[in-house]
Design a protein around this motif. Structure first.
Motif, PDB file in Angstrom:
ATOM      1  N   LEU A  32      -6.290  13.690  -0.596  1.00 41.73           N
ATOM      2  CA  LEU A  32      -7.641  12.645  -0.624  1.00 41.73           C
ATOM      3  C   LEU A  32      -8.509  13.270   0.476  1.00 41.73           C
ATOM      4  CD1 LEU A  32      -6.291   9.344  -1.961  1.00 41.73           C
ATOM      5  CD2 LEU A  32      -7.641  11.096  -3.245  1.00 41.73           C
ATOM      6  N   ALA A  33      -7.869  13.365   1.662  1.00 36.96           N
ATOM      7  CA  ALA A  33      -8.759  13.629   2.716  1.00 36.96           C
ATOM      8  C   ALA A  33      -9.299  15.021   2.599  1.00 36.96           C
ATOM      9  CB  ALA A  33      -7.982  13.304   4.056  1.00 36.96           C
ATOM     10  N   VAL A  75      -0.253  12.317  -0.476  1.00 32.22           N
ATOM     11  CA  VAL A  75      -1.290  11.606  -1.219  1.00 32.22           C
ATOM     12  C   VAL A  75      -2.588  11.443  -0.395  1.00 32.22           C
ATOM     13  CG1 VAL A  75      -2.092   9.773  -2.547  1.00 32.22           C
ATOM     14  CG2 VAL A  75       0.289  10.686  -3.185  1.00 32.22           C
ATOM     15  N   ILE A  76      -2.436  10.736   0.862  1.00 32.95           N
ATOM     16  CA  ILE A  76      -3.567  10.534   1.806  1.00 32.95           C
ATOM     17  C   ILE A  76      -4.307  11.834   2.036  1.00 32.95           C
ATOM     18  CG2 ILE A  76      -4.289   9.531   3.880  1.00 32.95           C
ATOM     19  CD1 ILE A  76      -2.158   7.398   3.370  1.00 32.95           C
ATOM     20  N   ALA A 133      -8.083   6.947  -4.862  1.00 33.85           N
ATOM     21  CA  ALA A 133      -7.476   5.997  -3.744  1.00 33.85           C
ATOM     22  C   ALA A 133      -7.050   4.785  -4.125  1.00 33.85           C
ATOM     23  CB  ALA A 133      -8.288   5.756  -2.589  1.00 33.85           C
ATOM     24  N   LEU A 168     -13.446   9.616  -5.708  1.00 37.99           N
ATOM     25  CA  LEU A 168     -12.475   9.868  -4.723  1.00 37.99           C
ATOM     26  C   LEU A 168     -11.945   8.607  -4.313  1.00 37.99           C
ATOM     27  CD1 LEU A 168     -13.714  12.289  -2.012  1.00 37.99           C
ATOM     28  CD2 LEU A 168     -11.836  12.882  -3.884  1.00 37.99           C
ATOM     29  N   ALA A 169     -12.901   7.424  -4.416  1.00 38.48           N
ATOM     30  CA  ALA A 169     -12.475   6.038  -4.453  1.00 38.48           C
ATOM     31  C   ALA A 169     -11.750   5.396  -5.336  1.00 38.48           C
ATOM     32  CB  ALA A 169     -13.897   5.031  -4.127  1.00 38.48           C
ATOM     33  N   VAL A 227      -3.012   4.878  -3.678  1.00 33.45           N
ATOM     34  CA  VAL A 227      -3.100   4.317  -2.642  1.00 33.45           C
ATOM     35  C   VAL A 227      -3.011   2.685  -2.460  1.00 33.45           C
ATOM     36  CG1 VAL A 227      -3.795   4.316  -0.076  1.00 33.45           C
ATOM     37  CG2 VAL A 227      -4.020   6.425  -1.472  1.00 33.45           C
ATOM     38  N   SER A 228      -3.846   2.144  -3.149  1.00 33.85           N
ATOM     39  CA  SER A 228      -3.814   0.644  -3.120  1.00 33.85           C
ATOM     40  C   SER A 228      -2.641   0.045  -3.585  1.00 33.85           C
ATOM     41  CB  SER A 228      -5.052  -0.014  -3.859  1.00 33.85           C
ATOM     42  OG  SER A 228      -4.927   0.127  -5.219  1.00 33.85           O
ATOM     43  N   TRP A 244       1.034  -1.220  -0.051  1.00 33.71           N
ATOM     44  CA  TRP A 244      -0.065  -0.042   0.049  1.00 33.71           C
ATOM     45  C   TRP A 244       0.930   1.249   0.019  1.00 33.71           C
ATOM     46  CZ3 TRP A 244      -5.437   0.043   0.210  1.00 33.71           C
ATOM     47  CH2 TRP A 244      -6.101  -1.421   0.180  1.00 33.71           C
ATOM     48  N   CYS A 268      -1.119   0.642  -7.294  1.00 31.28           N
ATOM     49  CA  CYS A 268       0.340   1.809  -7.532  1.00 31.28           C
ATOM     50  C   CYS A 268       1.322   0.996  -7.633  1.00 31.28           C
ATOM     51  CB  CYS A 268       0.241   2.715  -6.333  1.00 31.28           C
ATOM     52  SG  CYS A 268       1.573   4.014  -6.605  1.00 31.28           S
TER      53      CYS A 268
END
Length: 254
Positions: free
Chosen positions: A42-43, A38-39, A72, A68-69, A76-77, A32, A80
């Motif tokens: 997105l937040a 990045v996180i 992610a 947004l999902a 993020v998953s 991950w 990447c």
């Protein structure tokens, strides 16, 4: 397309993709991307939309959440990291950006200013072609700044394109979508039938996944040729269908 690369020769460049070296199948589940920038972005986007809605702003919550999902999943998953190993995963990643995340966000958020449809179509298609040419693609995997330039230009051009589709007359928008489908599909076909591996960063990263570089490249071309192009076609058919329904409704009221 550039000249073929000799898959049997040495790979001269030292590739340093943003998500790190390509993982093996056993490593993938743990890969991950927890980059706080990045996180945080997105937040921040999610929080900004929530504040916008609390203040009475317009929006379609499910579409924005889906967009947004998709972002992610892209960044993020483990997709990447997988995109460092497989060009096919990179193309799937880009398809998520331009054909899933971008339209969901554009249609979920309030309408933006009207943009010239022809110009945004040209810019979007040209950007997709540019970053899937072997030279620019290899450069994008050489350091993080180039990587983010690739991602930002692909996503930005897609946002502009879908924004112009949303605000343009339905038939014109459908025509732009069909043209985009054909041109991205053509690029996918050229990648699929290239015959030799073209993408140097993946010459030594596909074998752990039981794929040769050429097989991986062919799979990438098929992803662009079929599912990615299909997203544009479906959107065009929806617009045409709505336009015909509106015409029928107007005729019935006349």
């Amino acid at each position: 397309m550039a000249s073929p690369i000799d898959a049997t020769g040495p790979v001269a460049a030292a590739w340093t993709p943003y998500c790190g070296a390509g993982p093996s199948p056993a490593e993938l589940i743990a890969r991950w991307n927890l980059d706080p920038v990045v996180i945080g972005l997105l937040a921040l986007g999610a929080a900004g939309y929530a504040v916008h809605r609390r203040r009475g702003g317009a929006g379609r919550d499910l579409l924005v959440a889906g967009g947004l999902a998709a972002l992610a999943v892209s960044f993020v998953s483990p997709l990447c990291a997988l995109s460092s190993a497989l060009f096919s995963a990179r193309v799937a990643h880009h398809a998520l950006l331009v054909a899933v995340a971008a339209p969901l966000l554009v249609f979920g958020l309030p309408k933006a200013a009207r943009l010239p449809l022809g110009l945004t179509t040209l810019v979007h298609v040209s950007t997709v072609w540019l970053w899937h040419a072997p030279g620019p693609y290899a450069w994008a995997l050489s350091h993080d700044a180039a990587y983010w330039l690739m991602q930002a230009s692909l996503f930005g051009s897609a946002l502009a394109f879908w924004s112009s589709v949303r605000t343009a007359p339905a038939i014109a928008a459908a025509g732009a979508l069909v043209a985009t489908m054909m041109l991205t599909g053509l690029l996918g076909a050229l990648i699929t039938f290239a015959g030799q591996p073209l993408y140097a960063p993946h010459l030594a990263t596909t074998y752990a996944w039981s794929l040769t570089p050429l097989a991986d490249q062919q799979l990438a071309g098929l992803i662009m040729w079929a599912p990615m192009a299909l997203a544009y076609l479906i959107a065009a058919l929806v617009l045409v269908g709505r336009s015909l329904a509106d015409a029928d409704t107007a005729a019935a009221r006349a």
